[in-house]
Design a protein around this motif. Structure first.
Motif, mmCIF file in Angstrom:
data_model
loop_
_atom_site.group_PDB
_atom_site.id
_atom_site.type_symbol
_atom_site.label_atom_id
_atom_site.label_comp_id
_atom_site.label_asym_id
_atom_site.label_seq_id
_atom_site.Cartn_x
_atom_site.Cartn_y
_atom_site.Cartn_z
ATOM 1 N N GLY A 375 0.796 -1.206 0.000
ATOM 2 C CA GLY A 375 0.000 0.000 0.000
ATOM 3 C C GLY A 375 0.834 1.263 0.000
ATOM 4 O O GLY A 375 2.019 1.276 -0.348
ATOM 5 N N LEU A 376 0.223 2.358 0.411
ATOM 6 C CA LEU A 376 0.886 3.654 0.412
ATOM 7 C C LEU A 376 2.069 3.682 1.376
ATOM 8 O O LEU A 376 3.044 4.396 1.147
ATOM 9 C CB LEU A 376 -0.110 4.746 0.768
ATOM 10 C CG LEU A 376 0.419 6.182 0.711
ATOM 11 C CD1 LEU A 376 0.884 6.535 -0.703
ATOM 12 C CD2 LEU A 376 -0.642 7.166 1.189
ATOM 13 N N ALA A 377 1.993 2.901 2.456
ATOM 14 C CA ALA A 377 3.099 2.879 3.425
ATOM 15 C C ALA A 377 4.410 2.491 2.762
ATOM 16 O O ALA A 377 5.480 2.967 3.153
ATOM 17 C CB ALA A 377 2.776 1.913 4.566
ATOM 18 N N SER A 378 4.344 1.625 1.765
ATOM 19 C CA SER A 378 5.571 1.172 1.106
ATOM 20 C C SER A 378 6.126 2.204 0.137
ATOM 21 O O SER A 378 7.239 2.037 -0.372
ATOM 22 C CB SER A 378 5.314 -0.141 0.361
ATOM 23 O OG SER A 378 4.386 0.034 -0.697
ATOM 24 N N LYS A 379 5.384 3.278 -0.120
ATOM 25 C CA LYS A 379 5.853 4.342 -1.011
ATOM 26 C C LYS A 379 6.049 5.653 -0.256
ATOM 27 O O LYS A 379 6.139 6.712 -0.855
ATOM 28 C CB LYS A 379 4.861 4.552 -2.155
ATOM 29 C CG LYS A 379 4.588 3.317 -2.999
ATOM 30 C CD LYS A 379 5.854 2.754 -3.628
ATOM 31 C CE LYS A 379 6.423 3.667 -4.678
ATOM 32 N NZ LYS A 379 7.613 3.070 -5.336
ATOM 33 N N ARG A 380 6.134 5.595 1.056
ATOM 34 C CA ARG A 380 6.213 6.821 1.829
ATOM 35 C C ARG A 380 7.477 7.601 1.510
ATOM 36 O O ARG A 380 7.491 8.819 1.553
ATOM 37 C CB ARG A 380 6.081 6.535 3.319
ATOM 38 C CG ARG A 380 7.332 6.570 4.137
ATOM 39 C CD ARG A 380 8.108 5.641 4.569
ATOM 40 N NE ARG A 380 9.312 5.758 5.261
ATOM 41 C CZ ARG A 380 10.417 5.291 4.775
ATOM 42 N NH1 ARG A 380 10.442 4.813 3.552
ATOM 43 N NH2 ARG A 380 11.496 5.289 5.487
ATOM 44 N N ALA A 381 8.579 6.926 1.133
ATOM 45 C CA ALA A 381 9.807 7.647 0.800
ATOM 46 C C ALA A 381 9.607 8.532 -0.422
ATOM 47 O O ALA A 381 10.114 9.658 -0.480
ATOM 48 C CB ALA A 381 10.950 6.664 0.561
ATOM 49 N N VAL A 382 8.863 8.039 -1.419
ATOM 50 C CA VAL A 382 8.596 8.831 -2.629
ATOM 51 C C VAL A 382 7.794 10.075 -2.268
ATOM 52 O O VAL A 382 8.089 11.186 -2.732
ATOM 53 C CB VAL A 382 7.835 7.979 -3.665
ATOM 54 C CG1 VAL A 382 7.426 8.820 -4.868
ATOM 55 C CG2 VAL A 382 8.687 6.803 -4.115
ATOM 56 N N VAL A 383 6.777 9.898 -1.416
ATOM 57 C CA VAL A 383 5.936 11.019 -1.026
ATOM 58 C C VAL A 383 6.746 12.054 -0.251
ATOM 59 O O VAL A 383 6.665 13.261 -0.512
ATOM 60 C CB VAL A 383 4.741 10.523 -0.192
ATOM 61 C CG1 VAL A 383 3.919 11.695 0.343
ATOM 62 C CG2 VAL A 383 3.853 9.597 -1.031
ATOM 63 N N ILE A 384 7.529 11.587 0.713
ATOM 64 C CA ILE A 384 8.288 12.517 1.557
ATOM 65 C C ILE A 384 9.352 13.246 0.741
ATOM 66 O O ILE A 384 9.557 14.462 0.901
ATOM 67 C CB ILE A 384 8.911 11.764 2.749
ATOM 68 C CG1 ILE A 384 7.802 11.309 3.701
ATOM 69 C CG2 ILE A 384 9.915 12.643 3.487
ATOM 70 C CD1 ILE A 384 8.270 10.423 4.834
ATOM 71 N N GLU A 385 10.031 12.544 -0.149
ATOM 72 C CA GLU A 385 11.046 13.201 -0.974
ATOM 73 C C GLU A 385 10.424 14.270 -1.878
ATOM 74 O O GLU A 385 10.986 15.365 -2.054
ATOM 75 C CB GLU A 385 11.788 12.161 -1.796
ATOM 76 C CG GLU A 385 12.737 11.296 -0.969
ATOM 77 C CD GLU A 385 13.293 10.133 -1.751
ATOM 78 O OE1 GLU A 385 13.069 10.100 -2.986
ATOM 79 O OE2 GLU A 385 13.937 9.254 -1.151
ATOM 80 N N ALA A 386 9.264 13.967 -2.440
ATOM 81 C CA ALA A 386 8.589 14.957 -3.272
ATOM 82 C C ALA A 386 8.181 16.174 -2.445
ATOM 83 O O ALA A 386 8.323 17.326 -2.875
ATOM 84 C CB ALA A 386 7.361 14.338 -3.938
ATOM 85 N N TYR A 387 7.698 15.934 -1.253
ATOM 86 C CA TYR A 387 7.290 17.028 -0.364
ATOM 87 C C TYR A 387 8.500 17.875 0.039
ATOM 88 O O TYR A 387 8.431 19.112 0.059
ATOM 89 C CB TYR A 387 6.614 16.427 0.862
ATOM 90 C CG TYR A 387 6.009 17.441 1.804
ATOM 91 C CD1 TYR A 387 4.705 17.878 1.638
ATOM 92 C CD2 TYR A 387 6.753 17.955 2.864
ATOM 93 C CE1 TYR A 387 4.148 18.800 2.501
ATOM 94 C CE2 TYR A 387 6.202 18.893 3.731
ATOM 95 C CZ TYR A 387 4.897 19.310 3.546
ATOM 96 O OH TYR A 387 4.357 20.233 4.405
ATOM 97 N N GLU A 388 9.617 17.218 0.359
ATOM 98 C CA GLU A 388 10.825 17.953 0.755
ATOM 99 C C GLU A 388 11.328 18.838 -0.381
ATOM 100 O O GLU A 388 11.779 19.975 -0.139
ATOM 101 C CB GLU A 388 11.920 16.977 1.186
ATOM 102 C CG GLU A 388 11.662 16.289 2.515
ATOM 103 C CD GLU A 388 12.758 15.303 2.849
ATOM 104 O OE1 GLU A 388 13.766 15.240 2.105
ATOM 105 O OE2 GLU A 388 12.618 14.594 3.858
#
Length: 408
Positions: A375-388
């Motif tokens: 799920g989304l938990a396994s892609k949290r690095a992509v989300v956080i990097e985009a946000y940063e």
């Protein structure tokens, strides 16, 4: 990275973890205020097998897991391997001792010198090895004043012709064959009818699915306070050291991989979900160690509060990187990055930017194509990097006496 971004990300990570855990209050004293995410990593190969191992302390105050990985039994017959995960509780002494010595107790039996292989003899040798090491540890615990610890154990003994699944407690192992979950071990919980009967025959009770309202497993090594019923044999105690051993014939053209994991991983994944997640990751990389790292990261953000240890053992028939899977993963990452940018812009217009709110939106809208089981938990690095990246590009600037942030 600017200090304000680091602080924001650190706070957001904690809040996002709570979002995935579904928790809002403070944990008991056996838990940390923030998880230890450093990983113990190990890889190896031999006899046509490749394995990766990842272990993480997580939210627990202490790391109590241990493991054994021998792709070729030392001094043993060719083509035999042994992989095991031990999940300690009330201390790590028993788990660590088993990681060093249990395999030796098992393979000391003459069944491993016999030719041809006799499956029933091997299964009995495994059983006797567990009973011997438990007796030995009990003597040492009394003589040396060990902590009152115990440990579950899950292992797979691989021979040229068979797979022997060995289970004691609530760690778990699975086999993926021909793209499907084919076999997995069953947890030893006090509420299981056979386990409850043994517990009650030994004078114990099962309350709230726990042995005497305390212990969450009904079979384990160690836990000697639960093995003191004088009128019962070693396998008839409140906690039994006797493993269940299951034998499966190998299918070289179809066997893909094994997963062995402690219950901290199973807090976050169901069996089918973890099998599907691991297989989907093996379509992106041929490195089982990289897959284990992704399991631990996803498990942490899916809600596990326990130590986590995961081992992936790949057979020659394991799936390898697929151009189609790699393309779909790139498309998924690109979609998430675009969506984060859109949500960020919407939040800026509303005057409040929050990583947690971004995650909440993504969770609620159901992103298609997320990794199965992860799920989304396994892609949290992509989300956080985009946000940063957006945070770095849109650094706050004061505007007039109000000090309000200027938009990008």
């Amino acid at each position: 990275m600017a200090s304000f971004v680091r602080g924001l990300v650190a706070q957001a990570e904690r809040l996002v973890s709570r979002l995935f855990r579904g928790e809002h209050g403070e944990g008991p004293s056996s838990y940390l205020e923030a998880p230890h995410t450093e990983k113990l990593l190990e890889r190896g190969e031999g006899g046509g097998l490749r394995y990766g191992l990842g272990a993480m302390q997580g939210w627990r105050a202490h790391m109590e897991d241990a493991h054994t990985a021998q792709p070729q039994l030392p001094g043993g017959p060719a083509g035999w391997a042994f992989f095991a995960v031990y999940d300690g509780h009330a201390g790590s002494t028993v788990a660590q001792f088993c990681a060093r010595h249990l395999l030796g107790e098992v393979v000391a039996d003459e069944a491993f010198a016999a030719e041809p292989e006799a499956p029933e003899a091997v299964k009995e040798a495994v059983r006797q090895g567990f009973l011997r090491i438990d007796r030995h540890m009990q003597a040492l615990a009394q003589a040396e004043g060990w902590e009152p610890a115990g440990s579950t154990a899950v292992a797979v003994l691989v021979s040229p012709r068979h797979l022997y699944f060995i289970n004691l407690g609530d760690s778990r192992a699975l086999l993926c064959r021909a793209g499907r979950l084919t076999f997995y071990t069953e947890d030893h919980k006090p509420s299981r009818p056979q386990e409850r009967a043994r517990i009650e025959n030994a004078g114990g009770t099962v309350t709230l699915h726990r042995l005497n309202g305390s212990l969450a497993v009904s079979r384990a090594l160690g836990d000697f306070a639960y093995k003191a019923v004088a009128w019962r044999g070693p396998t008839e105690q409140l906690v039994s050291p006797e493993p269940e051993v299951y034998e499966l014939a190998r299918c070289p053209d179809e066997d893909e991989f094994l997963v062995l994991a402690c219950d901290g991983v199973w807090e976050a994944f169901d069996t089918e979900g973890l099998c599907a997640f691991v297989r989907s990751r093996l379509l992106l990389t041929d490195d089982p160690l990289a897959v284990c790292q992704q399991v631990l990261d996803a498990g942490l953000y899916k809600g596990s509060r326990d130590n986590m240890t995961c081992m992936v053992v790949s057979f020659p028939g394991a799936p390898g990187p697929s151009a189609t899977a790699l393309r779909r993963e790139r498309e998924l990452d690109a979609h998430l990055e675009r969506r984060v940018a859109e949500l960020y812009a919407e939040q800026q217009e509303q005057g409040a930017v929050s990583l947690v709110a971004v995650f909440q939106c993504l969770v609620s809208e159901g992103t298609p194509g997320l990794p199965p089981g992860g799920g989304l938990a396994s892609k949290r690095a992509v989300v956080i990097e985009a946000y940063e990246r957006l945070q770095q590009h849109c650094k706050p600037q004061t505007s007039g006496p109000s000090g309000s942030s200027a938009p990008c």
